[in-house]
Design a protein around this motif. Sequence first.
Motif, PDB file in Angstrom:
ATOM      1  N   GLU A 163      -3.325  11.756 -19.438  1.00 24.31           N
ATOM      2  CA  GLU A 163      -3.426  10.534 -20.090  1.00 24.31           C
ATOM      3  C   GLU A 163      -2.051  10.182 -20.648  1.00 24.31           C
ATOM      4  O   GLU A 163      -1.597   9.060 -20.745  1.00 24.31           O
ATOM      5  N   VAL A 223      -3.081   6.102 -19.356  1.00 26.08           N
ATOM      6  CA  VAL A 223      -4.321   5.596 -19.044  1.00 26.08           C
ATOM      7  C   VAL A 223      -5.477   6.593 -19.847  1.00 26.08           C
ATOM      8  O   VAL A 223      -5.266   7.658 -19.773  1.00 26.08           O
ATOM      9  N   ASN A 244     -11.225   6.048 -19.175  1.00 24.34           N
ATOM     10  CA  ASN A 244     -10.949   5.519 -17.918  1.00 24.34           C
ATOM     11  C   ASN A 244     -10.722   6.169 -16.545  1.00 24.34           C
ATOM     12  O   ASN A 244     -10.933   5.806 -15.469  1.00 24.34           O
ATOM     13  N   LYS A 275      -3.872   2.212 -11.708  1.00 28.95           N
ATOM     14  CA  LYS A 275      -3.500   1.570 -12.808  1.00 28.95           C
ATOM     15  C   LYS A 275      -2.672   0.305 -12.232  1.00 28.95           C
ATOM     16  O   LYS A 275      -2.931  -0.831 -12.905  1.00 28.95           O
TER      17      LYS A 275
END
Length: 216
Positions: free
Chosen positions: A7, A12, A16, A51
């Motif tokens: 993360e 992100v 997600n 992403k």
Amino acid sequence: MKIYQVEELVGVTKKNIRFYEAEGLLNPKRNPQNDYRDYSLEDVHQLEKIKLLRKLSISIEEIRMLFEGKISFKSCMENQMERLSKEQQDAQRMKELCSSLNTESIDINSLDAAEYLEQMTKLEKGGTKFVDIEKEDIKRKKKSGAAIAAIVICVFFALILFSIFLAFRHVSLGDGFLPVVIVVAIILCVIVGTIIALVQRFQEINKGEEYEARNY
């Protein structure tokens, strides 16, 4: 590596990341000792690609087809450029309508909305997309609902705090005061947590996360 490390590396959210895993775009191995997910650098690079593509508004379905080799990267980019060109055309049409309204209408009272709505309907039949007012109005309603709920909770616990203050303002500090301090700390944590949850909720609504599954 752990999910919180991924993360931080990629930027992100865990929510997600879990979603992409559920969609089959990310398949981290599991540690055989504790069955926890163990993310590799390859997983990080995969997530970076996801992403990038999502920030370019590539759908989850198209990303899946890319990873599965069902479509080429070149065709994916060409399709997206075509969609973006269409969006630019839609924006230009809206700009032209705004210009026409600005020229022909003196004020809101003299505005003939029906005439322009008819024009918009014709344009929509031709493929032009205007703002989804249902989605936008629901978004506003969700915000107001979340805000009201948060305010009610905060006011309720604030009144409890005030009542505790009134009840114990003349009480001297001592061993018996510790439970009161603990209760006050818990109430303050609830209030702060409610405010944080409200901010996060607003962020989710603004980002359209209510419609993620639908869009993907």
